[in-house]
Design a protein around this motif. Sequence first.
Motif, PDB file in Angstrom:
ATOM      1  N   UNK A  25       9.645   7.662  -6.495  1.00  0.00           N
ATOM      2  CA  UNK A  25       8.974   8.159  -4.693  1.00  0.00           C
ATOM      3  C   UNK A  25       8.350   6.761  -4.566  1.00  0.00           C
ATOM      4  N   UNK A  26       6.889   6.928  -4.713  1.00  0.00           N
ATOM      5  CA  UNK A  26       6.294   6.224  -4.140  1.00  0.00           C
ATOM      6  C   UNK A  26       5.682   5.618  -5.501  1.00  0.00           C
ATOM      7  N   UNK A  27       4.938   3.550  -5.342  1.00  0.00           N
ATOM      8  CA  UNK A  27       4.401   3.241  -6.040  1.00  0.00           C
ATOM      9  C   UNK A  27       2.928   1.962  -4.852  1.00  0.00           C
ATOM     10  N   UNK A  28       2.159   2.287  -5.987  1.00  0.00           N
ATOM     11  CA  UNK A  28       0.722   1.491  -5.211  1.00  0.00           C
ATOM     12  C   UNK A  28       0.765   0.408  -6.256  1.00  0.00           C
ATOM     13  N   UNK A  29       0.987  -0.997  -5.616  1.00  0.00           N
ATOM     14  CA  UNK A  29       0.731  -2.083  -6.171  1.00  0.00           C
ATOM     15  C   UNK A  29      -0.090  -3.223  -5.806  1.00  0.00           C
ATOM     16  N   UNK A  30      -1.735  -3.415  -6.510  1.00  0.00           N
ATOM     17  CA  UNK A  30      -2.570  -4.070  -5.934  1.00  0.00           C
ATOM     18  C   UNK A  30      -2.847  -3.178  -4.409  1.00  0.00           C
ATOM     19  N   UNK A  31      -2.796  -2.114  -4.271  1.00  0.00           N
ATOM     20  CA  UNK A  31      -2.792  -1.758  -3.486  1.00  0.00           C
ATOM     21  C   UNK A  31      -1.837  -1.543  -1.679  1.00  0.00           C
ATOM     22  N   UNK A  32      -0.889  -2.184  -2.781  1.00  0.00           N
ATOM     23  CA  UNK A  32       0.257  -2.366  -1.208  1.00  0.00           C
ATOM     24  C   UNK A  32       1.482  -1.555  -1.339  1.00  0.00           C
ATOM     25  N   UNK A  33       1.282  -0.159  -0.486  1.00  0.00           N
ATOM     26  CA  UNK A  33       2.873   0.993  -1.042  1.00  0.00           C
ATOM     27  C   UNK A  33       3.666   0.518  -0.425  1.00  0.00           C
ATOM     28  N   UNK A  34       4.231   0.826  -1.605  1.00  0.00           N
ATOM     29  CA  UNK A  34       5.454   0.756  -1.561  1.00  0.00           C
ATOM     30  C   UNK A  34       6.124   2.388  -1.716  1.00  0.00           C
ATOM     31  N   UNK A  35       7.350   2.169  -1.417  1.00  0.00           N
ATOM     32  CA  UNK A  35       8.313   3.834  -1.598  1.00  0.00           C
ATOM     33  C   UNK A  35       9.438   3.393  -1.655  1.00  0.00           C
ATOM     34  N   UNK A  59       9.643  -1.690   1.975  1.00  0.00           N
ATOM     35  CA  UNK A  59       8.118  -1.800   2.238  1.00  0.00           C
ATOM     36  C   UNK A  59       7.695  -1.417   3.942  1.00  0.00           C
ATOM     37  N   UNK A  60       7.178  -0.864   4.520  1.00  0.00           N
ATOM     38  CA  UNK A  60       7.740  -0.103   5.663  1.00  0.00           C
ATOM     39  C   UNK A  60       8.595   0.500   5.788  1.00  0.00           C
ATOM     40  N   UNK A  61       9.834  -0.684   7.381  1.00  0.00           N
ATOM     41  CA  UNK A  61      11.395   0.088   7.031  1.00  0.00           C
ATOM     42  C   UNK A  61      11.849  -1.367   6.939  1.00  0.00           C
ATOM     43  N   UNK A  62      11.334  -1.996   6.415  1.00  0.00           N
ATOM     44  CA  UNK A  62      11.665  -2.978   5.623  1.00  0.00           C
ATOM     45  C   UNK A  62      12.583  -3.062   4.673  1.00  0.00           C
ATOM     46  N   UNK A  63      13.162  -4.352   3.361  1.00  0.00           N
ATOM     47  CA  UNK A  63      13.707  -3.614   2.228  1.00  0.00           C
ATOM     48  C   UNK A  63      13.452  -4.650   1.081  1.00  0.00           C
ATOM     49  N   UNK A  64      12.913  -5.182   0.115  1.00  0.00           N
ATOM     50  CA  UNK A  64      13.049  -5.728  -0.939  1.00  0.00           C
ATOM     51  C   UNK A  64      13.598  -5.514  -2.507  1.00  0.00           C
ATOM     52  N   UNK A 112       0.008  -8.354   5.364  1.00  0.00           N
ATOM     53  CA  UNK A 112      -1.524  -7.903   5.638  1.00  0.00           C
ATOM     54  C   UNK A 112      -2.315  -8.515   4.219  1.00  0.00           C
ATOM     55  N   UNK A 113      -1.612  -8.029   3.236  1.00  0.00           N
ATOM     56  CA  UNK A 113      -2.210  -8.402   0.737  1.00  0.00           C
ATOM     57  C   UNK A 113      -2.928  -9.308   1.619  1.00  0.00           C
ATOM     58  N   UNK A 114      -1.660 -10.704   1.750  1.00  0.00           N
ATOM     59  CA  UNK A 114      -2.323 -11.761   1.842  1.00  0.00           C
ATOM     60  C   UNK A 114      -2.943 -12.370   2.993  1.00  0.00           C
ATOM     61  N   UNK A 115      -2.166 -12.769   4.262  1.00  0.00           N
ATOM     62  CA  UNK A 115      -3.415 -13.247   5.515  1.00  0.00           C
ATOM     63  C   UNK A 115      -2.799 -11.802   6.651  1.00  0.00           C
ATOM     64  N   UNK A 116      -4.020 -11.076   6.547  1.00  0.00           N
ATOM     65  CA  UNK A 116      -3.888  -9.773   7.449  1.00  0.00           C
ATOM     66  C   UNK A 116      -4.756 -10.245   8.752  1.00  0.00           C
ATOM     67  N   UNK A 117      -4.490 -11.429   9.300  1.00  0.00           N
ATOM     68  CA  UNK A 117      -5.463 -11.509  10.534  1.00  0.00           C
ATOM     69  C   UNK A 117      -4.078 -12.082  11.042  1.00  0.00           C
ATOM     70  N   UNK A 118      -3.687 -12.905  10.458  1.00  0.00           N
ATOM     71  CA  UNK A 118      -1.982 -13.216  11.204  1.00  0.00           C
ATOM     72  C   UNK A 118      -1.169 -12.226  11.472  1.00  0.00           C
ATOM     73  N   UNK A 119      -0.832 -11.461  10.381  1.00  0.00           N
ATOM     74  CA  UNK A 119      -0.407 -10.176  10.041  1.00  0.00           C
ATOM     75  C   UNK A 119      -0.334  -9.464  11.203  1.00  0.00           C
ATOM     76  N   UNK A 120      -1.737  -8.945  11.468  1.00  0.00           N
ATOM     77  CA  UNK A 120      -1.956  -7.880  13.086  1.00  0.00           C
ATOM     78  C   UNK A 120      -1.693  -8.634  14.792  1.00  0.00           C
ATOM     79  N   UNK A 121      -1.268 -10.043  13.887  1.00  0.00           N
ATOM     80  CA  UNK A 121      -1.174 -11.107  15.143  1.00  0.00           C
ATOM     81  C   UNK A 121       0.298 -11.248  15.886  1.00  0.00           C
ATOM     82  N   UNK A 122       1.032 -11.219  14.859  1.00  0.00           N
ATOM     83  CA  UNK A 122       2.469 -11.508  14.965  1.00  0.00           C
ATOM     84  C   UNK A 122       3.385  -9.801  14.998  1.00  0.00           C
TER      85      UNK A 122
END
Length: 320
Positions: A203-213, A235-240, A272-282
Motif C-alpha cells: 500500500x505504501x513505500x518509503x524509498x530514501x524518504x520519498x513516499x509512494x503508494x 507519486x502524488x497524483x502521478x504514476x511511475x 522535491x527529493x533532488x532539487x527542492x527549491x525548483x520543485x517549490x517554484x514550478x
Amino acid sequence: GDYLQLGRGFPARNDSHTDEDGMKKILRRLVFAAGGVLLVLVILVLVVPLLVSTEGVADRIAGEMARATGAEVTLAEAEFGWRGNWRLILREGSIAGTGRNLAAATGASNELESYAAHFGELVVVPALGPLLRKQLVVNEVTLTGDRLAVVWQDGAAELGAYRLDLKDLNLDLDRTAGSGGSGGPPGARFPADLAFGFAAASDTVLLQGVPFTDFQLEGLCRDQTVEVISWEARRSTGRLTGRLLADYRQDPGGHLDFEVEGKEIPAEALLEPWVPDLGRRLECALGLDLAGRCGLRDKATRLRTLDVAGQVTGSEGVLH
C-alpha cells in the motif's frame, strides 16, 4: 458349443453367465480399489497431521531462522496440514537483524545496516516427491505483513501492508551443496539452476524518504538473472512505471539495466527529493522517460559506471 474347455480341464459356464460374472468381479475390484484410495486420502488428510506434532514447532523454526541469519526471530504459531495440498503455515512472526550479524552467520559480506519485518502469515506449499530426488520444488510461497524495513549503507526503504508471492521455485540441492561457497562476488554464490516467479505489492513505500503508494511488481528469476518484468507506483497524483534486469551470469559482480517512465506527476512531487527549491517554484505536471545501466559489485562501482539518458517534459504551467 455351449461349453469351453479351459487349460486346466475345468468346464466353463455359458458365455452369457461368464460375461455377467466377470463384469461383477471387475465392478467389485473397482469398488474395493476406490475404497482403498479413499481410505488412503482420509489417512493423509486426517491422521497424518495428528501424528505430526506441532507442539514446539514454532520455537524450533524460529531457532533455526535465528541461527541461519543471526537475527532475533519470534513466531507465534506453526501448522502443517492439508488444504487442497500439503502446506506449512507460520503465523504472527517477526525478524530483526543487522548486516554484520547476517554476514557472520552466512560467511558472505553484504551492504546492509539493519532490517526488520513483521508478518501476519507465511504459507509454503512444497512438492514432497522431488525431495526424494534431492530436488527442492516449492509450488507456492505467500507472505503477508504490515511492515518491512531495510537500511543499507547509502539508503533505506520501508513497506507497509505488503504481500509477496513466489511461484514454482526450483533448486537442485546436490548442485547447490557442491558449488560456490560463501566468498566472492554475488554471481559466484548465485545457484545456476535457481528459478522462480515472483510478485509483490504494498500500500505504501518509503524509498530514501520519498513516499509512494499502490506499489506492485512482477518478475522472474532464472539463469542467474533477476528480471522485474514490470513495476508501477503512484507519486502524488502521478504514476511511475518501469522494468529492470540484474544479470549475474555475464558479470559475477552483477550488472543492472533499467527503464523508468513517469506521467502527470506534479513538479513539486517529482523534483522535491533532488532539487527542492525548483520543485517549490514550478507549478505544472511533469513526465519523464529515461533508461540507464550500472555495475552492482559495490557502491564505488555503481557510481563509476552509472550511465543514464532520457528526457523530462512539462505541461503548461507557472515558474515563480
